[in-house]
Design a protein around this motif. Sequence first.
Motif, mmCIF file in Angstrom:
data_model
loop_
_atom_site.group_PDB
_atom_site.id
_atom_site.type_symbol
_atom_site.label_atom_id
_atom_site.label_comp_id
_atom_site.label_asym_id
_atom_site.label_seq_id
_atom_site.Cartn_x
_atom_site.Cartn_y
_atom_site.Cartn_z
ATOM 1 N N ALA A 298 115.102 -41.195 41.894
ATOM 2 C CA ALA A 298 116.234 -40.594 41.185
ATOM 3 C C ALA A 298 117.356 -41.603 40.948
ATOM 4 O O ALA A 298 117.922 -41.665 39.854
ATOM 5 C CB ALA A 298 116.756 -39.390 41.957
ATOM 6 N N ASN B 171 116.293 -43.976 38.141
ATOM 7 C CA ASN B 171 115.932 -43.486 36.811
ATOM 8 C C ASN B 171 116.806 -42.379 36.244
ATOM 9 O O ASN B 171 116.655 -42.036 35.065
ATOM 10 C CB ASN B 171 114.478 -42.994 36.833
ATOM 11 C CG ASN B 171 113.503 -44.058 37.295
ATOM 12 O OD1 ASN B 171 113.624 -45.211 36.891
ATOM 13 N ND2 ASN B 171 112.555 -43.686 38.133
ATOM 14 N N GLU B 172 117.696 -41.798 37.041
ATOM 15 C CA GLU B 172 118.451 -40.631 36.595
ATOM 16 C C GLU B 172 119.883 -41.027 36.210
ATOM 17 O O GLU B 172 120.707 -41.310 37.079
ATOM 18 C CB GLU B 172 118.477 -39.565 37.692
ATOM 19 C CG GLU B 172 119.248 -38.305 37.338
ATOM 20 C CD GLU B 172 118.866 -37.733 35.995
ATOM 21 O OE1 GLU B 172 119.715 -37.795 35.080
ATOM 22 O OE2 GLU B 172 117.723 -37.260 35.859
#
Length: 309
Positions: A157, A160-161
């Motif tokens: 997360a 990539n978030e």
Amino acid sequence: MSGQSFDTSRWTSRKVLIAGIPSTPSEVLIAYTSCPPPPSVTQKGTIILIHGFPQTSYQFRHVIGPLSEAGYFVVAPDYRGAGDSSKPRDGYEKSRMAEDIYELVTKNLGIKEKVHIVGHDIGGMVAHAYATRFAEHTASVTVGEFPLPGTKTYEEAIRNEPALWHFHFHWQTDLPELLTQGRERQYIKHFYDRLGVNSRAISPTDVDVYAGMFEKAGAMRAGFDVYRAFHKDAEENKAWLKENGKCTVPCMSLCGGESGLAEIAPKEFEEVYEGFEVATVEGSGHWCAEENPQDFVKKVLGFVEKHPA
């Protein structure tokens, strides 16, 4: 729910010394609100509500009463560094913050039976630390709206978030304090606006309450320190899992039904809990207890009543 009144007639608000020496840098005072069931209702147990960032125990203002009316003694602390609690220079590992709450519950409030822990956002990380370190004192744990440091889900997360940009910002030394000084209200309001779907859930008056808390000396620094401790939290959570295996305390993942974090919850809890249930708060984004307090209460009670203390 914006602007809706809430009954505080049975509430008690206090501050207690948890650790350290008063009026020194080691002092840790924890502020909390408690509410017993009405005199006509038999008490079933205790529910501890742990808030997130950028909030305080005020986030539970609409659910304290209904949970207590269902027969529970409800305790909502401001965790270390937030609200009316002390803002020490260290101790923001979630295991230490969980110890603060354990001390409050067992020694100051004298509660010896198992309790139900409910944690949102950062409070969910603290609740997980409580359930793992104090399993013998935990009847159930309800957590949601956060990626748990130390899990593969968390590592994916934060890589990539884009919505978790603030994790990286808060980790920086001194810069977040410098850039938010004098702009505390604008900064924290950004999160309420961006992460909620019920635009009336957090009113301008509510924002004023939160802003007043985060404009206090040391409050933003402490809030950022909570994030700066994530690296140590990850180490501790990995070590605990390796040594003890998955947590066996009954667990429910509770996220907003329209929150992006609801998608990752099953995967991350599969990594750390022996078994768990998944529920969502209907019509809610990140701020579940404020965006739809009725459904939040319904889901919490539906779970804790399966696991009496």
